[in-house]
Design an enzyme around this catalytic site. Structure first.
Site, mmCIF file in Angstrom:
data_model
loop_
_atom_site.group_PDB
_atom_site.id
_atom_site.type_symbol
_atom_site.label_atom_id
_atom_site.label_comp_id
_atom_site.label_asym_id
_atom_site.label_seq_id
_atom_site.Cartn_x
_atom_site.Cartn_y
_atom_site.Cartn_z
ATOM 1 N N VAL B 16 0.834 -1.209 0.000
ATOM 2 C CA VAL B 16 0.000 0.000 0.000
ATOM 3 C C VAL B 16 0.866 1.257 0.000
ATOM 4 O O VAL B 16 0.600 2.215 -0.737
ATOM 5 C CB VAL B 16 -0.967 0.009 1.202
ATOM 6 C CG1 VAL B 16 -1.709 1.335 1.299
ATOM 7 C CG2 VAL B 16 -1.962 -1.147 1.087
ATOM 8 N N ARG B 41 14.608 -1.943 9.549
ATOM 9 C CA ARG B 41 15.034 -2.907 8.533
ATOM 10 C C ARG B 41 15.042 -2.294 7.127
ATOM 11 O O ARG B 41 15.898 -2.598 6.304
ATOM 12 C CB ARG B 41 14.082 -4.122 8.583
ATOM 13 C CG ARG B 41 14.459 -5.331 7.797
ATOM 14 C CD ARG B 41 13.622 -6.546 8.273
ATOM 15 N NE ARG B 41 12.230 -6.198 8.546
ATOM 16 C CZ ARG B 41 11.251 -6.207 7.623
ATOM 17 N NH1 ARG B 41 11.492 -6.564 6.389
ATOM 18 N NH2 ARG B 41 10.013 -5.870 7.957
ATOM 19 N N ARG B 101 -10.407 2.534 13.579
ATOM 20 C CA ARG B 101 -11.629 2.679 12.770
ATOM 21 C C ARG B 101 -12.918 2.758 13.576
ATOM 22 O O ARG B 101 -13.817 3.522 13.238
ATOM 23 C CB ARG B 101 -11.736 1.516 11.771
ATOM 24 C CG ARG B 101 -10.802 1.666 10.601
ATOM 25 C CD ARG B 101 -11.034 0.560 9.592
ATOM 26 N NE ARG B 101 -9.908 0.486 8.664
ATOM 27 C CZ ARG B 101 -9.475 -0.637 8.118
ATOM 28 N NH1 ARG B 101 -10.067 -1.783 8.399
ATOM 29 N NH2 ARG B 101 -8.457 -0.615 7.285
ATOM 30 N N CYS B 130 -10.581 -2.043 2.801
ATOM 31 C CA CYS B 130 -10.674 -2.008 1.341
ATOM 32 C C CYS B 130 -12.027 -2.496 0.825
ATOM 33 O O CYS B 130 -12.653 -1.847 -0.016
ATOM 34 C CB CYS B 130 -9.558 -2.854 0.733
ATOM 35 S SG CYS B 130 -9.360 -4.477 1.491
ATOM 36 N N GLN B 157 -11.897 -11.527 -3.019
ATOM 37 C CA GLN B 157 -10.836 -10.578 -2.731
ATOM 38 C C GLN B 157 -9.469 -11.035 -3.222
ATOM 39 O O GLN B 157 -9.134 -12.220 -3.195
ATOM 40 C CB GLN B 157 -10.810 -10.276 -1.220
ATOM 41 C CG GLN B 157 -12.049 -9.520 -0.778
ATOM 42 C CD GLN B 157 -12.059 -9.139 0.707
ATOM 43 O OE1 GLN B 157 -13.016 -9.437 1.396
ATOM 44 N NE2 GLN B 157 -11.023 -8.471 1.184
ATOM 45 N N SER B 160 -3.361 -9.020 -2.861
ATOM 46 C CA SER B 160 -2.489 -7.876 -2.582
ATOM 47 C C SER B 160 -2.889 -7.179 -1.291
ATOM 48 O O SER B 160 -2.057 -6.520 -0.668
ATOM 49 C CB SER B 160 -2.484 -6.894 -3.752
ATOM 50 O OG SER B 160 -3.788 -6.476 -4.051
ATOM 51 N N GLY B 161 -4.160 -7.361 -0.870
ATOM 52 C CA GLY B 161 -4.575 -6.840 0.420
ATOM 53 C C GLY B 161 -3.797 -7.451 1.579
ATOM 54 O O GLY B 161 -3.720 -6.877 2.661
ATOM 55 N N LYS B 224 -15.522 -6.207 10.015
ATOM 56 C CA LYS B 224 -15.162 -4.869 9.527
ATOM 57 C C LYS B 224 -16.223 -4.371 8.551
ATOM 58 O O LYS B 224 -16.691 -3.240 8.654
ATOM 59 C CB LYS B 224 -13.793 -4.911 8.821
ATOM 60 C CG LYS B 224 -12.584 -5.054 9.734
ATOM 61 C CD LYS B 224 -11.305 -5.183 8.866
ATOM 62 C CE LYS B 224 -10.229 -5.979 9.579
ATOM 63 N NZ LYS B 224 -9.190 -6.499 8.635
ATOM 64 N N ARG B 246 -11.081 -15.090 -0.132
ATOM 65 C CA ARG B 246 -9.886 -14.778 -0.915
ATOM 66 C C ARG B 246 -9.872 -15.691 -2.134
ATOM 67 O O ARG B 246 -10.077 -16.906 -2.011
ATOM 68 C CB ARG B 246 -8.648 -15.051 -0.058
ATOM 69 C CG ARG B 246 -7.387 -14.471 -0.619
ATOM 70 C CD ARG B 246 -7.216 -13.004 -0.342
ATOM 71 N NE ARG B 246 -6.837 -12.712 1.028
ATOM 72 C CZ ARG B 246 -6.692 -11.465 1.500
ATOM 73 N NH1 ARG B 246 -6.922 -10.416 0.716
ATOM 74 N NH2 ARG B 246 -6.345 -11.260 2.755
ATOM 75 N N HIS B 253 -10.526 -6.210 -6.028
ATOM 76 C CA HIS B 253 -11.552 -6.926 -5.261
ATOM 77 C C HIS B 253 -12.870 -6.881 -6.037
ATOM 78 O O HIS B 253 -13.272 -5.818 -6.526
ATOM 79 C CB HIS B 253 -11.813 -6.228 -3.920
ATOM 80 C CG HIS B 253 -10.770 -6.472 -2.875
ATOM 81 N ND1 HIS B 253 -9.710 -7.328 -3.028
ATOM 82 C CD2 HIS B 253 -10.651 -5.956 -1.617
ATOM 83 C CE1 HIS B 253 -8.983 -7.326 -1.922
ATOM 84 N NE2 HIS B 253 -9.515 -6.509 -1.053
#
Lengths: 350, 350
Positions: B16, B41, B101, B130, B157, B160-161, B224, B246, B253
């Protein structure tokens, strides 16, 4: 039934036909002879049944002489033309295409759900659509216990339902994508639907189209789920809606199913029903991350049910995740199981 | 705003964060300076902003001295610890994690839907999940026109999330599968959820688990969607349920969304709403096989809506297919868009 039935498989070289031969190798049905039929193009090819090599013959009306049971899976047009020929010659037809499914004279059967409908057959029995069958297996025990008011299903369907060539197309697209081929250059000639005008890549994609579009913006696949559910459950009052989606999976259909029952029920009761109902394996333990998965369903005859939850806001509302091998319970196994059931009920020769 | 804002990106090396830098390159927001922050890191690595090379710095409380806007996307723990540090130093935080949130003091904002909520911010604004964002963009115009009684969503979905490493895992599994590796030997160390105990292959599979399991058999991802919808739409009476899945897609998505409106509405009216509403592209022409596709959404900021249909049996019931790039509108773009909106509304410095 002295020494067994003579069984014909029509469409023996296809994705489903191949599995029908496998299922016939495993069936308890007494078998005297298996005859493999396909188009002229495939005639002469060979296939193996219980270690014996069989030559695939060209399908002609006379192919059904002396045949007791004919399993069809070679497209609606072939069933339309040849199923009556088989019946005329005394065979019982189990048809895996959509051609006869909504014919009021033709029973549409999932043995776990409505085998009694077989008693009314007039020579042809229809095998329901793959995505309908597994949903029926999961919902019938619930309907029997608490009634069923409505169903909303969103499917996650594998490509093998579109045939062996669709599996190859997905694999080739996937390899091309991994090799860095730009999305615009991915080759698509079959999916989402061989008979439609446009084709799109399915690799790393989700295509909300299975079969062609029909009335009211629904695809035929969606109408199949809606209409077949009402016919199999013999209840036009059940509200059914469907969104059918192809995802990049080779075999194994998954379904997110929402239901509302007529009477009160608990999640624990649904789990109990799933544990004891025929043809179902309960895989439902969130604490151990146990839930049905398409990859795990391949090669299995059962329907797997998990993620059973009460709707947060709606009384009598429940969610389920239903998975099955679309080539087996969704097609080849359900067809052979219908044949087994016809035998058990002494309905092969009428 | 004389010469522009000083903006920090926290988690600049993640899936992201990388997209946040891209979105900042495209924003209309006046920018004086961009500071890229990450863990020790990653400190010292380089990234490019508008052709200029920037060195990624280690995140410490002092990183936020003189920062006007801080975009966070480095995990809930980092936000919990460092967002208050940024606020203390006068920055406005737009946080892409789930940490703040549901905090009643923190606005949860999709600019097309509830930008007025920004007025109450006390330094931190949360970016919704998302899968929630794109659904809100699609449903808000409908809610405004006809009210919204209930929502049932099943998601499709992308990985990449779950971060850049999850994309790599899917690609490696997929290649192994194509090379003939048996399913049991496919390597899975991240999916379905990095923080959970068991891991399963996603290649050629569908996994009905995103995030860990929580109350009543629902996953956190599902909660969520349920809770954030009610908060964003400021209506606890909307019935919401979700099944989050997924699938083997890298980005984009897709969602099968069923809604019931309070008042009557037609499909044509919903199409009109989608054509004029901000942030939405209507892709809905069954006769031309036009519908939203995950692959086509990649790199685009809009939410794509199609397959709009009336439910066959239920008045005021409608189905939609909603697709968006989960890294953009679902994360990086929505965050930058919140920053743009804060600027427009003169709410950056309060």
């Amino acid at each position: 039934m002295e020494s067994g039935y003579r069984i014909a498989v029509v469409g023996a070289t296809g994705a489903v036909g191949t599995k029908m031969i496998e299922m016939l190798e495993q069936t308890v049905l007494p078998i005297k002879e298996v005859k493999l039929l396909a188009s002229k193009r495939s005639a002469g090819k060979k296939a193996t049944f219980k270690g014996e090599e069989l030559v695939i013959e060209e399908l002609v009306p006379e192919s059904f002489e002396n045949i007791d049971i004919a399993l069809f899976s070679a497209g609606g047009g072939i069933s339309k033309q040849f199923a009556p020929e088989a019946v005329k010659r005394g065979a019982v037809v189990v048809d895996n295409t959509s051609h006869f499914r909504m014919d009021p004279e033709v029973p549409l059967v999932v043995p776990e759900v409505n085998k009694e409908a077989l008693k009314k057959h007039k020579g042809i029995i229809a095998n329901p659509n793959c995505s309908t069958i597994q949903m029926m297996v999961a919902l019938e025990p619930i309907r029997q216990k608490a009634g069923l008011d409505r169903v909303i299903v969103s499917t996650y369907q594998a490509v093998s339902g579109a045939g062996a060539s669709a599996i190859r197309e997905l694999e080739e697209q996937t390899q091309a994508y991994l090799n860095g081929t730009p999305v615009e250059e991915l080759k698509a000639e079959i999916l989402p639907c061989g008979g439609d005008k446009k084709h799109y890549p399915l690799a790393f994609n989700a295509l909300p189209q299975i079969d062609v579009f029909a009335e009211e913006g629904y695809t035929y696949e969606e109408w199949k789920m809606i209409r077949e559910t009402k016919k199999i459950m013999e209840d036009d009052a059940i509200k059914v809606s469907a969104t059918c989606v192809r995802i990049p999976v080779a075999s194994g259909h998954s379904e997110s199913v929402y239901i509302e029952t007529k009477n009160a029920l608990t999640v624990a009761e649904i789990r109990d029903l799933m544990e004891t109902a025929p043809g179902i394996v309960l895989e439902d333990d969130p604490s151990q991350q146990i839930y049905p998965q398409a990859l795990n369903s391949i090669g299995k005859k059962e329907t797997f049910v998990g993620r059973i939850r009460k709707d947060v806001d709606v009384d009598n509302g429940f969610h389920l995740w239903v998975v099955s091998d679309n080539l087996l319970k969704g097609a080849a196994w359900n067809s052979v199981q219908i044949a087994e059931t016809l035998h058990e009920m002494d309905l092969v020769r009428v």
